[in-house]
Design an enzyme around this catalytic site. Structure first.
Site, short mmCIF file in Angstrom:
data_model
loop_
_atom_site.label_atom_id
_atom_site.label_comp_id
_atom_site.label_asym_id
_atom_site.label_seq_id
_atom_site.Cartn_x
_atom_site.Cartn_y
_atom_site.Cartn_z
N ASP A 174 0.85 -1.18 0.00
CA ASP A 174 0.00 0.00 0.00
C ASP A 174 0.89 1.24 0.00
OD1 ASP A 174 -2.46 1.53 2.12
OD2 ASP A 174 -2.74 0.82 0.09
N TYR A 176 2.39 4.84 1.09
CA TYR A 176 2.40 5.60 2.34
C TYR A 176 1.22 6.55 2.35
CZ TYR A 176 7.33 4.12 2.68
OH TYR A 176 8.49 3.40 2.75
N PHE A 212 8.13 1.88 -1.27
CA PHE A 212 9.11 2.10 -0.20
C PHE A 212 9.81 3.46 -0.26
CE2 PHE A 212 8.90 -2.56 -0.51
CZ PHE A 212 8.55 -2.87 0.80
N HIS A 244 8.41 -9.52 5.32
CA HIS A 244 8.36 -8.09 5.02
C HIS A 244 9.34 -7.33 5.91
CE1 HIS A 244 6.51 -4.08 4.55
NE2 HIS A 244 6.04 -4.55 3.41
#
Length: 365
Positions: A132, A134, A145, A258
């Site tokens: 998803d 930020y 990321f 993760h």
């Protein structure tokens, strides 16, 4: 400047069948190392954008104006059939209604497809799968990321830096505690989220609306067209599911937990993915094919580039990686998928503590 020129050339170049291999080679500058196991990719059919747009209905042109105007032509041509499906057009109507309601959406519209412009399809050599975007201000910018300066690197990204430092002690992150990953994108690292938009402060608010089908198609297109071989980095159970059908004889698929603070300590720091990716790329395409993971503008010393000369097992997870993806490790991965990467450090700490307390209560029952 050279990156922009390269992307502009990719927009306008018309493949010559007599030069199919040089055009579709893994790297346009250095060429693809010969390999009897790799057959040349067929020339990419020329995409006539103007003709395609002319065939759209008035509503389709209106709904797809962002894709038409901001998506790189290499990706627009590859994904055009998905864009006109009822599911995707329904997603666009949903996003339009969100905008009309005054909802703040991240990333900014112009950045939603920045991954296509920074990393045109014919340049992809590594794929890093995110979940998803930020959902805080000045964070999401279209690359999984990655965050824009001066926003400091979120904790999941800091954990990625830790893993990189273990693989390459010379690794240098961006200055000023930054988190901008554009240098990776410019050299062929596709950073793709499963969902491309989110409401401000509402993680996963746009999931299951249609983005996942488009981004899965993007993954499949990479696997089909980048026939020389690509490294897929799948962190967490949701990402692992998205690469299950990848041809592991042609591509390298690396799985791990993760990098979120909720799960990174269960194997991510020692996964070795960055070193493994470069070793595999070097064996296939030569040392010119590796990724410069440094993010401060410097290059990595050659002595750190290739650390193992033996060919790694392509696409076969290690025993530790298989364990991390087992049923016992899915509880926190599900938590990661639910909350994504967008929460701040204080929220992460609170959720970690809440999770620990819940597990204690369950153990005492």
């Amino acid at each position: 400047m050279s990156g922009r020129i390269k992307r502009k050339a990719a927009d306008t170049a018309t493949p010559d069948p007599k030069k199919a291999r040089s055009i579709t080679a893994f790297f346009s500058s250095s060429g693809e190392a010969s390999s009897s196991s790799n057959t040349p990719a067929p020339p990419t059919p020329r995409f006539d954008k103007q003709r395609w747009v002319s065939k759209l209905s008035d509503e389709q042109r209106s709904l797809l104006s962002l894709e038409i105007n901001t998506m790189h032509d290499s990706w627009l041509g590859a994904l055009k059939e998905e864009l006109v499906t009822p599911d995707f057009l329904s997603l666009k109507r949903f996003l339009q209604s969100e905008k009309e309601k005054g909802m703040r959406i991240y990333p900014p519209e112009g950045d939603i497809y920045s991954w296509t412009r920074y990393t045109p399809l014919d340049t992809v050599k590594v794929v890093i799968l995110g979940q998803d975007p930020y959902h805080g201000p000045n964070q999401a910018m279209g690359l999984s990321f990655s965050v824009r300066a001066p926003t400091p690197a979120p904790r999941s990204l800091k954990n990625i830096y830790i893993a990189l430092k273990k693989d390459y002690p010379s690794f240098r992150p961006p200055p000023n505690n930054g988190g901008l990953l554009v240098p990776w994108a410019d050299c062929g690292v596709l950073m793709l989220n499963a969902c491309l938009t989110v409401r401000a402060s509402e993680a996963n608010s746009h999931s299951n609306k249609g983005w996942e089908k488009l981004t899965q198609r993007a993954i499949d297109v990479v696997a089909q067209r980048r026939t020389g071989g690509v490294v897929f980095l799948a962190w967490g159970t949701p990402a692992a599911k998205r690469v299950l059908k990848i041809d592991k004889k042609r591509h390298l698929v690396l799985n791990s937990v993760h990098p979120s603070p909720l799960s990174a300590s269960r194997g991510f720091f020692d996964c070795g993915h960055f070193k493994k990716a470069n070793e595999w790329l070097a064996l296939r395409y030569g040392e010119g094919g590796i990724v410069n993971w440094n993010l401060d503008g410097s290059t990595m010393p050659k002595k750190n580039n290739i650390l193992v000369k033996e060919t790694p097992e392509v696409g076969v997870p290690t025993k530790g990686e298989q364990t991390e993806l087992s049923k016992g490790g899915q509880k926190l991965d599900k938590f990661d998928a639910e909350y994504g990467d967008g929460f701040d450090a204080d929220e992460e700490e609170a959720m970690v503590q809440a999770t620990i307390e819940i597990e204690k209560q369950e153990a005492n029952k």
